[in-house]
Design a protein around this motif. Sequence first.
Motif, PDB file in Angstrom:
ATOM      1  N   UNK A   1       0.844  -1.204   0.000  1.00 50.81           N
ATOM      2  CA  UNK A   1       0.000   0.000   0.000  1.00 50.81           C
ATOM      3  C   UNK A   1       0.868   1.238   0.000  1.00 50.81           C
ATOM      4  N   UNK A   2       2.019   1.189   0.742  1.00 50.68           N
ATOM      5  CA  UNK A   2       2.920   2.342   0.724  1.00 50.68           C
ATOM      6  C   UNK A   2       3.412   2.625  -0.683  1.00 50.68           C
ATOM      7  N   UNK A   3       3.733   1.542  -1.423  1.00 52.67           N
ATOM      8  CA  UNK A   3       4.196   1.750  -2.810  1.00 52.67           C
ATOM      9  C   UNK A   3       3.105   2.363  -3.670  1.00 52.67           C
ATOM     10  N   UNK A   4       1.873   1.854  -3.455  1.00 53.37           N
ATOM     11  CA  UNK A   4       0.747   2.409  -4.250  1.00 53.37           C
ATOM     12  C   UNK A   4       0.575   3.886  -3.947  1.00 53.37           C
ATOM     13  N   UNK A   5       0.598   4.204  -2.625  1.00 53.32           N
ATOM     14  CA  UNK A   5       0.428   5.611  -2.235  1.00 53.32           C
ATOM     15  C   UNK A   5       1.569   6.467  -2.763  1.00 53.32           C
ATOM     16  N   UNK A   6       2.816   5.975  -2.691  1.00 54.24           N
ATOM     17  CA  UNK A   6       3.968   6.741  -3.189  1.00 54.24           C
ATOM     18  C   UNK A   6       3.867   6.970  -4.678  1.00 54.24           C
ATOM     19  N   UNK A   7       3.404   5.907  -5.388  1.00 53.42           N
ATOM     20  CA  UNK A   7       3.261   6.042  -6.855  1.00 53.42           C
ATOM     21  C   UNK A   7       2.237   7.099  -7.202  1.00 53.42           C
ATOM     22  N   UNK A   8       1.114   7.099  -6.480  1.00 61.07           N
ATOM     23  CA  UNK A   8       0.060   8.077  -6.765  1.00 61.07           C
ATOM     24  C   UNK A   8       0.546   9.493  -6.466  1.00 61.07           C
ATOM     25  N   UNK A   9       1.278   9.654  -5.381  1.00 59.67           N
ATOM     26  CA  UNK A   9       1.799  10.993  -5.053  1.00 59.67           C
ATOM     27  C   UNK A   9       2.794  11.440  -6.105  1.00 59.67           C
TER      28      UNK A   9
ATOM     29  N   UNK B   1     -11.367   5.540   1.790  1.00 56.68           N
ATOM     30  CA  UNK B   1     -11.426   4.100   2.008  1.00 56.68           C
ATOM     31  C   UNK B   1     -10.845   3.733   3.375  1.00 56.68           C
ATOM     32  N   UNK B   2      -9.737   4.427   3.786  1.00 57.79           N
ATOM     33  CA  UNK B   2      -9.099   4.123   5.071  1.00 57.79           C
ATOM     34  C   UNK B   2     -10.026   4.439   6.226  1.00 57.79           C
ATOM     35  N   UNK B   3     -10.700   5.573   6.135  1.00 61.49           N
ATOM     36  CA  UNK B   3     -11.618   5.941   7.213  1.00 61.49           C
ATOM     37  C   UNK B   3     -12.864   5.070   7.217  1.00 61.49           C
TER      38      UNK B   3
ATOM     39  N   UNK C   1      -3.077   4.552   7.241  1.00 68.44           N
ATOM     40  CA  UNK C   1      -2.929   5.612   6.228  1.00 68.44           C
ATOM     41  C   UNK C   1      -1.928   6.656   6.693  1.00 68.44           C
ATOM     42  N   UNK C   2      -2.000   7.036   7.979  1.00 71.23           N
ATOM     43  CA  UNK C   2      -1.059   8.025   8.497  1.00 71.23           C
ATOM     44  C   UNK C   2       0.354   7.489   8.422  1.00 71.23           C
ATOM     45  N   UNK C   3       0.503   6.235   8.726  1.00 74.04           N
ATOM     46  CA  UNK C   3       1.829   5.624   8.645  1.00 74.04           C
ATOM     47  C   UNK C   3       2.352   5.638   7.215  1.00 74.04           C
ATOM     48  N   UNK C   4       1.438   5.339   6.299  1.00 74.54           N
ATOM     49  CA  UNK C   4       1.861   5.340   4.884  1.00 74.54           C
ATOM     50  C   UNK C   4       2.261   6.749   4.442  1.00 74.54           C
ATOM     51  N   UNK C   5       1.484   7.749   4.875  1.00 73.08           N
ATOM     52  CA  UNK C   5       1.819   9.126   4.501  1.00 73.08           C
ATOM     53  C   UNK C   5       3.155   9.532   5.103  1.00 73.08           C
ATOM     54  N   UNK C   6       3.411   9.143   6.365  1.00 77.94           N
ATOM     55  CA  UNK C   6       4.705   9.449   6.973  1.00 77.94           C
ATOM     56  C   UNK C   6       5.830   8.785   6.199  1.00 77.94           C
ATOM     57  N   UNK C   7       5.548   7.594   5.729  1.00 78.60           N
ATOM     58  CA  UNK C   7       6.550   6.874   4.945  1.00 78.60           C
ATOM     59  C   UNK C   7       6.865   7.621   3.659  1.00 78.60           C
ATOM     60  N   UNK C   8       5.823   8.092   3.018  1.00 74.71           N
ATOM     61  CA  UNK C   8       6.038   8.839   1.754  1.00 74.71           C
ATOM     62  C   UNK C   8       6.827  10.099   2.029  1.00 74.71           C
TER      63      UNK C   8
ATOM     64  N   UNK D   1      -7.584  11.132  -2.608  1.00 82.58           N
ATOM     65  CA  UNK D   1      -8.778  11.210  -1.751  1.00 82.58           C
ATOM     66  C   UNK D   1      -9.524   9.877  -1.676  1.00 82.58           C
ATOM     67  N   UNK D   2      -9.593   9.072  -2.736  1.00 79.57           N
ATOM     68  CA  UNK D   2     -10.274   7.772  -2.590  1.00 79.57           C
ATOM     69  C   UNK D   2      -9.605   6.886  -1.529  1.00 79.57           C
TER      70      UNK D   2
END
Length: 753
Positions: free
Chosen positions: A18-26, A38-40, A48-55, A33-34
Amino acid sequence: MATKTKTKANAEIGDEGEDLVLATMVANGDDISPLVRHAFEMGRPEGLLRQLNYVVKKKEAEIEDMCKTHYEEFIKAVDELRGVLVDAEELKSDLQSGNFKLQQVGTNLLVNLEELLESYSIKQNVTEAIIMSKNCIEVLELCVKCNRIPIIKWHIEKRVNSQVNEWMVHIRSSCKNIGQTAISRAVSDRQRDEELMERQRKAEDQNVVGVEERVYTLDVDEDDEDSAMKFDLTPLYRACHIYGCLGILEQFHVYYFTNRSAQLKSDLEISSSQSFVESYQTFLAQIVGYFIVEDRVLRTGGGLLVPDQVDNMWETAITRLTLLLNAQFSQMKSATNHLKVKEYVTLLSWSLLQYGYDIESLLDVVDNNRDKFHLLLMAECREQTIEALNHDTYELMVIKKESDYESNVLSFGLQTTDIMPAFPYVAPFSSMVPEMCQIVKSFIKSCVDYLSYGARDYFFDVVIRYLNNFLIEVINETLLNTINSSNISVSHAMQIAANFTSLERACDFFLKNAAQQSGIPLRFIEKSQMTLSAKAVLQTSRDATYITLLGLVNAKIDEYMNLTESVTLWTTEETKQNGNEYISELILYLDSLMSTAQQVLPLDAMYKVGIGALEHINNTIISAFLSDSVKRFNATSVMNIGVDLKLLENFADERFYSSGLEGMYKASSFRDCLVESKQLINLLSSSQPENFMNPVIREKNYYALDYKKVSTICDKFKDTADGIFGSLSNKNTKQTAKKKSMEVLKKRLKDFN
């Protein structure tokens, strides 16, 4: 335990995915926003917060790596830039040093160049001086020898005189060109002065606040002279020097003055092969050129001429020119030629004034002949005025376009309103008016042209005097002569009366135009409320024209109302419901007359015409009753004349009110002009005419009647057709009460008289 470990590992692998997916989208800039939604919805926001911190951490690492990669290059670039700045400073210093050295070297070279040019000029002057000195030495040696050898001295004198004579012939032929060039310069100077005065006059006219404004120009004297003015006096200078060396300089002075005086005498003779009008320019230019040359000789000839000699020559020329010009002016038949010669004489005066010559006598000649010029000018303008009058159609001028309105109406101040009319526009004057205005305008210009640059600086009063004379003696008299001619018609007289009104209005324009032409500010005219005396004369002539017009109208009315020659009109027993035969034609004529008057004349003039015509009709009727040609009249004739008066009263009322005169003349209408005749008819028709002797009734009903006239008329009144008017009448001759009352009136009138 193994199962839990495996599950935890799978979860970490899932989170990394999921981190890779989020990083790719950023990285791609896609909308995340989807994922957030979805996370909430799944109840896992922590992941999600962890993934954002990772990015964020990943991006910070990338930024740190990039900065480390380019930091060394940036430091290197800054060092190189500092090196470039140092080199630039060194280059700038080198350039300044080189420029300073170049300036030092160039300054020295320029100084050397100037010294070289000065040395070259000195060398040329020295060379020419050496050559001239050698020539002078040779001449001096020859002169010394000449003093010892008379024959050689005589030969030199003869040779020098020959050269001087050749120069005199040449300079005489050049004097015409010299004079023409000087006069051309005078023309240019005059035009420049006129333009300056015009600008200053406009500035003064536009000065509405009362602060004095002036227009200034810078006069620049041109050093370049025309080739004609660069005449050569070297032969004279050479001759003076040689004669001085020979010791006979005074002899040459006499020789020069004698020969030039002889040339002047010849130049002052006019040509017999041409008329003066054809040759005056060449003649006068020759005189100007002659005295310009003599002025140059006086100033540069080293004593060849003295001021008294030049003054004597000028006095000789002035005396001859004065006699000649007076004689020629007196013989001239054309104002145009007179003006042309005058212009050239003033240009001659202006040209020679620049050289210090006294020109008052010439200007006096011009001033003394101004009356002669204006007589010629008035004669020429009189012919033009008569021609304009002969070509006039005596019809109102129809103007079809704005440009014609401006040229025929506005340009002469003939407009009755400041509002531009609709076109076609019918002007209140005929075509002779703008033509005469143009003639007057031309007359003013010619007057000013003659008086300008003369003996008087202020001549506006003279222009006004001549303008008044022209308007009175030419314009006014020409129109009056036409009015007083035997073949003038009513319509022509009416149109001339209207034209007088327009010309009277144009007098204000003539005055302002004369002021502008004479250089007088318009505000001076407006402030002084000055008017032309001719304006009052034109007004008087207009009134005289109205009198003549009324006379013509009355004569025409008499043709219709020949009452005394018609016996049947006074003896008829026939009652005429439509009046006597003459009345219909008379009313038709009056209708035509008043229609034309309303169209051509102002309302007050139309009123005068109507009043005059109807008063004449009234007087004609009364005169007919009193005439010795009418021995007797009866009641029927009185009744018929009463019908005539009724028709005339109806016409008078219709014209008076339809013309809009009731607002201007409330006290006296057209009908009032017939009151005497009307009261007479009422008295003769009354059943109790003796009431005329009652003061109260007379004041009320018969106030316009005269005792003596009534007595004379009543003696002729016979209520029956007896006697010479009809002894065969079968009517009863018994006296009625009316007849008795009439007899009583007759008796009482006789007793009263």
